[in-house]
Design a protein around this motif. Sequence first.
Motif, PDB file in Angstrom:
ATOM      1  N   TYR A   1      64.756  -1.438  31.535  1.00 53.33           N
ATOM      2  CA  TYR A   1      63.347  -1.034  31.370  1.00 53.33           C
ATOM      3  C   TYR A   1      63.263   0.319  30.658  1.00 53.33           C
ATOM      4  O   TYR A   1      62.488   0.486  29.714  1.00 53.33           O
TER       5      TYR A   1
ATOM      6  N   HIS B   1      61.475   0.978  27.209  1.00 50.42           N
ATOM      7  CA  HIS B   1      60.370   1.952  27.247  1.00 50.42           C
ATOM      8  C   HIS B   1      60.613   3.071  26.224  1.00 50.42           C
ATOM      9  O   HIS B   1      59.692   3.499  25.527  1.00 50.42           O
TER      10      HIS B   1
ATOM     11  N   ASN C   1      58.325   4.212  23.249  1.00 53.40           N
ATOM     12  CA  ASN C   1      57.862   5.608  23.134  1.00 53.40           C
ATOM     13  C   ASN C   1      58.056   6.160  21.724  1.00 53.40           C
ATOM     14  O   ASN C   1      57.273   6.986  21.255  1.00 53.40           O
TER      15      ASN C   1
ATOM     16  N   ARG D   1      49.291  -3.676  27.706  1.00 53.02           N
ATOM     17  CA  ARG D   1      48.351  -3.884  28.820  1.00 53.02           C
ATOM     18  C   ARG D   1      47.694  -5.256  28.735  1.00 53.02           C
ATOM     19  O   ARG D   1      47.632  -5.982  29.724  1.00 53.02           O
TER      20      ARG D   1
ATOM     21  N   ARG E   1      55.390  -4.453  36.557  1.00 53.77           N
ATOM     22  CA  ARG E   1      55.253  -3.465  37.629  1.00 53.77           C
ATOM     23  C   ARG E   1      55.870  -3.975  38.934  1.00 53.77           C
ATOM     24  O   ARG E   1      56.552  -3.227  39.631  1.00 53.77           O
TER      25      ARG E   1
ATOM     26  N   HIS F   1      55.348  11.477  36.559  1.00 51.92           N
ATOM     27  CA  HIS F   1      55.095  10.830  35.270  1.00 51.92           C
ATOM     28  C   HIS F   1      53.925   9.843  35.347  1.00 51.92           C
ATOM     29  O   HIS F   1      53.090   9.778  34.440  1.00 51.92           O
ATOM     30  N   LEU F   2      53.848   9.086  36.460  1.00 51.77           N
ATOM     31  CA  LEU F   2      52.750   8.118  36.610  1.00 51.77           C
ATOM     32  C   LEU F   2      51.409   8.848  36.740  1.00 51.77           C
ATOM     33  O   LEU F   2      50.413   8.451  36.126  1.00 51.77           O
TER      34      LEU F   2
ATOM     35  N   LEU G   1      50.888  10.505  32.871  1.00 50.24           N
ATOM     36  CA  LEU G   1      50.560   9.703  31.675  1.00 50.24           C
ATOM     37  C   LEU G   1      49.987   8.311  31.947  1.00 50.24           C
ATOM     38  O   LEU G   1      49.504   7.661  31.034  1.00 50.24           O
TER      39      LEU G   1
ATOM     40  N   VAL H   1      46.592   6.976  24.253  1.00 49.46           N
ATOM     41  CA  VAL H   1      47.961   7.297  24.670  1.00 49.46           C
ATOM     42  C   VAL H   1      48.588   8.397  23.797  1.00 49.46           C
ATOM     43  O   VAL H   1      49.239   9.306  24.306  1.00 49.46           O
TER      44      VAL H   1
ATOM     45  N   ASP I   1      64.265   9.659  24.073  1.00 50.80           N
ATOM     46  CA  ASP I   1      63.172  10.244  24.854  1.00 50.80           C
ATOM     47  C   ASP I   1      63.059  11.755  24.654  1.00 50.80           C
ATOM     48  O   ASP I   1      61.958  12.290  24.549  1.00 50.80           O
TER      49      ASP I   1
HETATM   50  C1  HEM Z   1      59.653  11.396  26.712  1.00 49.80           C
HETATM   51  C2  HEM Z   1      59.759  10.419  27.561  1.00 49.80           C
HETATM   52  C3  HEM Z   1      58.648   9.506  27.980  1.00 49.80           C
HETATM   53  C4  HEM Z   1      57.414   9.294  27.417  1.00 49.80           C
HETATM   54  C5  HEM Z   1      56.819   9.937  26.178  1.00 49.80           C
HETATM   55  C6  HEM Z   1      56.741   8.306  28.226  1.00 49.80           C
HETATM   56  C7  HEM Z   1      55.463   7.831  27.987  1.00 49.80           C
HETATM   57  C8  HEM Z   1      54.749   7.015  28.833  1.00 49.80           C
HETATM   58  C9  HEM Z   1      53.364   6.687  28.694  1.00 49.80           C
HETATM   59  C10 HEM Z   1      52.449   7.160  27.564  1.00 49.80           C
HETATM   60  C11 HEM Z   1      53.015   5.861  29.718  1.00 49.80           C
HETATM   61  C12 HEM Z   1      51.626   5.236  29.982  1.00 49.80           C
HETATM   62  C13 HEM Z   1      51.458   4.014  29.128  1.00 49.80           C
HETATM   63  C14 HEM Z   1      50.048   3.437  29.270  1.00 49.80           C
HETATM   64  O1  HEM Z   1      49.379   3.669  30.267  1.00 49.80           O
HETATM   65  O2  HEM Z   1      49.679   2.697  28.364  1.00 49.80           O
HETATM   66  C15 HEM Z   1      54.206   5.656  30.515  1.00 49.80           C
HETATM   67  C16 HEM Z   1      54.277   4.860  31.633  1.00 49.80           C
HETATM   68  C17 HEM Z   1      55.411   4.684  32.380  1.00 49.80           C
HETATM   69  N1  HEM Z   1      56.634   5.268  32.188  1.00 49.80           N
HETATM   70 FE1  HEM Z   1      57.105   6.591  30.736  1.00 49.80          FE
HETATM   71  N2  HEM Z   1      57.576   7.901  29.227  1.00 49.80           N
HETATM   72  C18 HEM Z   1      58.756   8.620  29.123  1.00 49.80           C
HETATM   73  C19 HEM Z   1      59.858   8.518  29.939  1.00 49.80           C
HETATM   74  C20 HEM Z   1      59.954   7.670  31.027  1.00 49.80           C
HETATM   75  C21 HEM Z   1      61.120   7.545  31.849  1.00 49.80           C
HETATM   76  C22 HEM Z   1      62.409   8.313  31.651  1.00 49.80           C
HETATM   77  C23 HEM Z   1      60.822   6.607  32.812  1.00 49.80           C
HETATM   78  C24 HEM Z   1      61.659   6.093  33.928  1.00 49.80           C
HETATM   79  C25 HEM Z   1      62.582   6.755  34.550  1.00 49.80           C
HETATM   80  C26 HEM Z   1      59.469   6.165  32.584  1.00 49.80           C
HETATM   81  C27 HEM Z   1      58.804   5.223  33.334  1.00 49.80           C
HETATM   82  C28 HEM Z   1      57.501   4.844  33.153  1.00 49.80           C
HETATM   83  C29 HEM Z   1      56.794   3.922  34.016  1.00 49.80           C
HETATM   84  C30 HEM Z   1      57.370   3.185  35.226  1.00 49.80           C
HETATM   85  C31 HEM Z   1      55.492   3.819  33.539  1.00 49.80           C
HETATM   86  C32 HEM Z   1      54.330   2.988  34.107  1.00 49.80           C
HETATM   87  C33 HEM Z   1      54.153   1.708  33.351  1.00 49.80           C
HETATM   88  C34 HEM Z   1      52.997   0.976  33.973  1.00 49.80           C
HETATM   89  O3  HEM Z   1      51.866   1.205  33.589  1.00 49.80           O
HETATM   90  O4  HEM Z   1      53.249   0.186  34.867  1.00 49.80           O
HETATM   91  N3  HEM Z   1      58.978   6.816  31.483  1.00 49.80           N
HETATM   92  N4  HEM Z   1      55.241   6.376  29.957  1.00 49.80           N
END
Ligand code: HEM
Length: 226
Positions: A28, A32, A36, A54, A72, A130-131, A134, A148, A213
């Motif tokens: 994942y 992801h 990104n 989405r 999820r 993070h949740l 963002l 976003v 990332d």
């Molecule tokens: C620079 C690094 C990262 C960026 C820029 C980033 C960006 C984002 C953004 C913009 C969202 C929201 C997407 C939306 O609502 O449409 C998101 C959701 C998420 N991110 Fe990241 N992310 C990063 C790193 C990570 C890492 C390292 C992890 C895990 C360890 C992670 C796990 C998640 C999860 C679980 C979600 C929720 C997805 C959902 O809506 O169910 N992210 N991220």
Amino acid sequence: MTGILSLYRSTIGKKVVMALTGFILTAYVFVHMIGNLKVFAGAEKLNHYAEWLRLDMGYPILASFQGLWITRIVLLVAVGLHVISALQLWAMANAGRAVGYAQKKPSYTVYLGQMMRLGGIAIAFFIGYHLLHLTTGSIHPEFVHGEVYHNVISGFQNTLVSVFYIAALVALGVHILHGTWSMFQTLGLNNRRYDAMWRTVALLVTLAILVGDLSIPVAVLAGWLY
Ligand code: HEM
């Protein structure tokens, strides 16, 4: 069924659960990270991709939001099983240790175990942050639902936030590198012939996630992305 249950109760069964759930979570994070990177293609591309995730992921088999919710649920179950198995393995190792550390110096493996547990706690904390940052935007002062690109850029323009992400990503990299290597050992994939190959795979996957990332907060802080 009883066979599967007694395997799960054993140390090796729990290690297999850790390996398989760790694999799902790493996959994942890898996918992801690739998503990104669309930030470098501009606001329209990233926002469109996020909307597709989405609304349309899995279309026409799945309806809007179903793909997102399936992802999820899989992630939640994987995280839950990963954490529970880690805690159980830790408890089993402590119970099995005849003498404490009073007389004997802790070994390298003990330090590695401690590092993985601390790293795991840090990553859990990061995911929660993070949740809220963002996904829900609850702790992001400039959050706009659906925008976003704007949320990512304005979020990382805060130096403290970017530094926190960078530190968390490094902790995640260490965790994934050791975790991937342990996974190959648990699944018996590492033997003399393939040892170097699996080590290289673990290193390359970790580096790709880290560099991919990390490039985002770094590019925003440097002013290349705005
Ligand atoms: C620079 C690094 C990262 C960026 C820029 C980033 C960006 C984002 C953004 C913009 C969202 C929201 C997407 C939306 O609502 O449409 C998101 C959701 C998420 N991110 Fe990241 N992310 C990063 C790193 C990570 C890492 C390292 C992890 C895990 C360890 C992670 C796990 C998640 C999860 C679980 C979600 C929720 C997805 C959902 O809506 O169910 N992210 N991220």
